[in-house]
Design a protein around this motif. Sequence first.
Motif, PDB file in Angstrom:
ATOM      1  N   VAL A  75       0.849  -1.198   0.000  1.00  8.16           N
ATOM      2  CA  VAL A  75       0.000   0.000   0.000  1.00  8.16           C
ATOM      3  C   VAL A  75       0.878   1.240   0.000  1.00  8.16           C
ATOM      4  O   VAL A  75       1.806   1.361   0.813  1.00  8.16           O
ATOM      5  CB  VAL A  75      -0.917   0.023   1.248  1.00  8.16           C
ATOM      6  CG1 VAL A  75      -1.867   1.220   1.178  1.00  8.16           C
ATOM      7  CG2 VAL A  75      -1.696  -1.261   1.371  1.00  8.16           C
ATOM      8  N   ILE A  76       0.596   2.156  -0.915  1.00  2.63           N
ATOM      9  CA  ILE A  76       1.284   3.444  -0.925  1.00  2.63           C
ATOM     10  C   ILE A  76       0.471   4.437  -0.116  1.00  2.63           C
ATOM     11  O   ILE A  76      -0.746   4.550  -0.305  1.00  2.63           O
ATOM     12  CB  ILE A  76       1.460   3.983  -2.354  1.00  2.63           C
ATOM     13  CG1 ILE A  76       2.223   2.995  -3.221  1.00  2.63           C
ATOM     14  CG2 ILE A  76       2.190   5.317  -2.327  1.00  2.63           C
ATOM     15  CD1 ILE A  76       2.260   3.392  -4.674  1.00  2.63           C
ATOM     16  N   ILE A  77       1.122   5.124   0.791  1.00  3.52           N
ATOM     17  CA  ILE A  77       0.486   6.213   1.541  1.00  3.52           C
ATOM     18  C   ILE A  77       1.231   7.481   1.171  1.00  3.52           C
ATOM     19  O   ILE A  77       2.419   7.622   1.470  1.00  3.52           O
ATOM     20  CB  ILE A  77       0.526   5.978   3.063  1.00  3.52           C
ATOM     21  CG1 ILE A  77      -0.184   4.665   3.429  1.00  3.52           C
ATOM     22  CG2 ILE A  77      -0.141   7.141   3.789  1.00  3.52           C
ATOM     23  CD1 ILE A  77       0.729   3.473   3.512  1.00  3.52           C
ATOM     24  N   HIS A 112      -1.879   7.853   8.068  1.00  3.19           N
ATOM     25  CA  HIS A 112      -0.939   8.949   8.307  1.00  3.19           C
ATOM     26  C   HIS A 112       0.339   8.704   7.530  1.00  3.19           C
ATOM     27  O   HIS A 112       0.854   7.579   7.495  1.00  3.19           O
ATOM     28  CB  HIS A 112      -0.615   9.072   9.797  1.00  3.19           C
ATOM     29  CG  HIS A 112      -1.806   9.398  10.646  1.00  3.19           C
ATOM     30  ND1 HIS A 112      -2.330  10.671  10.734  1.00  3.19           N
ATOM     31  CD2 HIS A 112      -2.594   8.611  11.424  1.00  3.19           C
ATOM     32  CE1 HIS A 112      -3.374  10.657  11.539  1.00  3.19           C
ATOM     33  NE2 HIS A 112      -3.561   9.417  11.968  1.00  3.19           N
ATOM     34  N   ALA A 113       0.846   9.734   6.911  1.00  3.31           N
ATOM     35  CA  ALA A 113       2.052   9.612   6.096  1.00  3.31           C
ATOM     36  C   ALA A 113       3.288   9.365   6.960  1.00  3.31           C
ATOM     37  O   ALA A 113       3.317   9.699   8.152  1.00  3.31           O
ATOM     38  CB  ALA A 113       2.261  10.881   5.273  1.00  3.31           C
ATOM     39  N   ALA A 114       4.297   8.774   6.348  1.00  2.84           N
ATOM     40  CA  ALA A 114       5.593   8.620   7.011  1.00  2.84           C
ATOM     41  C   ALA A 114       6.245   9.990   7.145  1.00  2.84           C
ATOM     42  O   ALA A 114       5.940  10.925   6.399  1.00  2.84           O
ATOM     43  CB  ALA A 114       6.480   7.688   6.194  1.00  2.84           C
ATOM     44  N   VAL A 115       7.124  10.110   8.112  1.00  2.00           N
ATOM     45  CA  VAL A 115       7.841  11.363   8.337  1.00  2.00           C
ATOM     46  C   VAL A 115       9.332  11.117   8.154  1.00  2.00           C
ATOM     47  O   VAL A 115       9.898  10.197   8.750  1.00  2.00           O
ATOM     48  CB  VAL A 115       7.571  11.919   9.749  1.00  2.00           C
ATOM     49  CG1 VAL A 115       8.393  13.185   9.993  1.00  2.00           C
ATOM     50  CG2 VAL A 115       6.087  12.209   9.922  1.00  2.00           C
ATOM     51  N   LYS A 116       9.937  11.928   7.326  1.00  2.00           N
ATOM     52  CA  LYS A 116      11.370  11.795   7.059  1.00  2.00           C
ATOM     53  C   LYS A 116      12.016  13.178   7.149  1.00  2.00           C
ATOM     54  O   LYS A 116      11.603  14.112   6.464  1.00  2.00           O
ATOM     55  CB  LYS A 116      11.587  11.190   5.668  1.00  2.00           C
ATOM     56  CG  LYS A 116      13.007  10.731   5.392  1.00  2.00           C
ATOM     57  CD  LYS A 116      13.056   9.999   4.055  1.00  2.00           C
ATOM     58  CE  LYS A 116      14.448   9.464   3.778  1.00  2.00           C
ATOM     59  NZ  LYS A 116      14.492   8.758   2.461  1.00  2.00           N
ATOM     60  N   LYS A 117      12.988  13.305   8.042  1.00  2.00           N
ATOM     61  CA  LYS A 117      13.659  14.590   8.287  1.00  2.00           C
ATOM     62  C   LYS A 117      12.645  15.674   8.647  1.00  2.00           C
ATOM     63  O   LYS A 117      12.748  16.829   8.197  1.00  2.00           O
ATOM     64  CB  LYS A 117      14.495  15.015   7.075  1.00  2.00           C
ATOM     65  CG  LYS A 117      15.653  14.070   6.788  1.00  2.00           C
ATOM     66  CD  LYS A 117      16.478  14.552   5.601  1.00  2.00           C
ATOM     67  CE  LYS A 117      17.652  13.607   5.342  1.00  2.00           C
ATOM     68  NZ  LYS A 117      18.468  14.032   4.181  1.00  2.00           N
ATOM     69  N   VAL A 121       6.327  12.284   3.916  1.00  2.00           N
ATOM     70  CA  VAL A 121       6.767  11.796   2.613  1.00  2.00           C
ATOM     71  C   VAL A 121       5.864  10.657   2.166  1.00  2.00           C
ATOM     72  O   VAL A 121       5.197  10.013   2.982  1.00  2.00           O
ATOM     73  CB  VAL A 121       8.234  11.306   2.651  1.00  2.00           C
ATOM     74  CG1 VAL A 121       9.191  12.450   2.956  1.00  2.00           C
ATOM     75  CG2 VAL A 121       8.402  10.172   3.662  1.00  2.00           C
ATOM     76  N   SER A 122       5.850  10.417   0.873  1.00  2.00           N
ATOM     77  CA  SER A 122       5.105   9.285   0.329  1.00  2.00           C
ATOM     78  C   SER A 122       5.949   8.023   0.463  1.00  2.00           C
ATOM     79  O   SER A 122       7.137   8.031   0.159  1.00  2.00           O
ATOM     80  CB  SER A 122       4.762   9.527  -1.142  1.00  2.00           C
ATOM     81  OG  SER A 122       3.950  10.669  -1.286  1.00  2.00           O
ATOM     82  N   SER A 123       5.330   6.952   0.925  1.00  2.00           N
ATOM     83  CA  SER A 123       6.061   5.702   1.104  1.00  2.00           C
ATOM     84  C   SER A 123       5.110   4.536   0.904  1.00  2.00           C
ATOM     85  O   SER A 123       3.893   4.712   0.852  1.00  2.00           O
ATOM     86  CB  SER A 123       6.686   5.634   2.499  1.00  2.00           C
ATOM     87  OG  SER A 123       5.674   5.546   3.483  1.00  2.00           O
ATOM     88  N   SER A 124       5.669   3.336   0.799  1.00  2.00           N
ATOM     89  CA  SER A 124       4.822   2.155   0.716  1.00  2.00           C
ATOM     90  C   SER A 124       5.079   1.259   1.917  1.00  2.00           C
ATOM     91  O   SER A 124       6.196   1.189   2.427  1.00  2.00           O
ATOM     92  CB  SER A 124       5.073   1.375  -0.580  1.00  2.00           C
ATOM     93  OG  SER A 124       6.286   0.655  -0.521  1.00  2.00           O
TER      94      SER A 124
END
Length: 258
Positions: A75-77, A112-117, A121-124
């Motif tokens: 699944v892409i979020i 809820h989206a992933a958090v990067k820095k 961000v969009s992630s799967s």
Amino acid sequence: MKKYIVFVLFLSAFTALQAQDLYPEKFSDCHQTRFSFCLDCGDPKASYDGDLVGYFNSVFKKSARKMSGKAFVQVIIDSAGHQCVKSLQHDAGVDVRKLRLKDEINAMTGWHAAVKKGKPVSSSRVMVFSFADGDLSISFRDFDSKNTKNMLSVGKVEISDPSKYKNNLNDKLFHVYTTQNSKVPWDMSRSVSIDQDGTVFQGTDNGIVQVKDGVMTVINQGNSGLRGSNADGGRTTTVMASAVDAQNNKWFSGGYAV
């Protein structure tokens, strides 16, 4: 980087292979222009705000009680928290068509989206649906890079860097696979071999990537007879060379492991 470029060039010949699809049943609903994503990245990772088991028990009702086995759903979020099923796989005991997993997941709210820095961000992520004795359990299949070496990207791909690699190749014609968008466990290739059935074997410092029928599988010391490297206590397998003989046997060798 030349061997890595060869790997990219070779994979481009497989038109059925779509970048970032983890499982054989693929869907085109998630347009790349909208969903440019990394694989299982972020801290925290993408997540669902609620009780997944309770949600899907209410959705499936009685239809899943007689099932047994597992289904894997990629699944892409995206960065706004919108989800989209990209690919899936199931064993013989689970009829995903009856469960309408793709449609049910795409209709959900509360992701809820992933958090990067510090930024979304969009992630799967991979959801694992396990059915046994009338019960359902749901977990996430994580791709953990902590116990591997050289996991970070090695930099810009040379095929798109004219200052380093001068040619007339069009990088838009190629699918580029990295640790950020696929199962590839390292961004440089040590070796690439093709067997008589057209299966690709890419040797890396973190094991072998097998590409068969458009699906990537990582083969390492944890799931095969490959021996780990003495250099890091056996945690990873470095594959420095590979070959396929006339009988279609595959041969691999490494610095400390054969």
